[in-house]
Design an enzyme around this catalytic site. Sequence first.
Site: not given
Length: 284
Positions: A43-44, A82, A112, A181
């Site tokens: 989703d970045s 995601d 994810k 992360e």
Amino acid sequence: MTTVLDVQRFKDEHRRFSMLTAYDYLSARILDEAGIPVLLVGDSLGMVMLGYPTTLPVTLDEMIHHAKAVSRGSRQALLAGDMPFMSYHVSEEQAIASAGRFLQEGGMHAVKLEGGGRTVGITRRLTEMGIPVMGHLGLTPQFVHQMGGFKVQGKGQAQAARILADAKELEQAGAFSLVLEGVPGDLAARVTQALHIPTIGIGAGAATDGQVLVFHDMLGLTTGKAPKFVKRYANLAEEIANAAQRFAREVASGEFPGPEHAYSANGSTPPPSGEKEEVRYGAG
Ligand code: KIV
């Protein structure tokens, strides 16, 4: 094709592996052919493709749109989609429906999910239904407002213990891998040692089983000061700007298009023998 079993084997055989984000057909094809075993439609994409300030505005429909393109470009890689903000927060039923769309419509092989806590129950339900889940702990960007910004997590003892406990619970619930992360390297090392499933780090030091970077960061398509965890393997922003300026100069001077780029009625510039002349974008 890479499967969740292969990813587990990478860990069992102490083979460190890579994951990269992919958001479109052509980049997925390039990365897939380059042999990157896991591609994440992260989703970045909301930030690097769509220009949102955070990942929060990204919708499930936007994610599915990009997932479809990536799956058209990929043959070998394990593809993970995601789950965006609010696509699994309302109920387990909503989570199942959203994850199902990633597999049915988006062509993904796994999803994810960010966070521990109630995500553990969702992970169990999805796994029971045959939907592989990649967990994500530490700096979880969908929690940006709760974290008070994009900040390294797990620095204090209590937070570190929470992350370790969440990681074990996600593994117990059936997650096949775990993204770590923005956590201190020694915490990532402890989590990696404690789990049987592989960990994939980003800003989490060198001890994780795999490493992931965002495509645009890794290629130097994003500019300005990069965060500490980013390594730029190319400087494509500069290359693109140079190429675009050269194109503009050649158009202005009349140098482009040359005779070799033009069609003629009498076929005076035929394509090399045996090749069909095609008029389409993105050939090759
Ligand atoms: O959205 C994303 O690209 C991610 C990776 C950075 C792990 O979550």
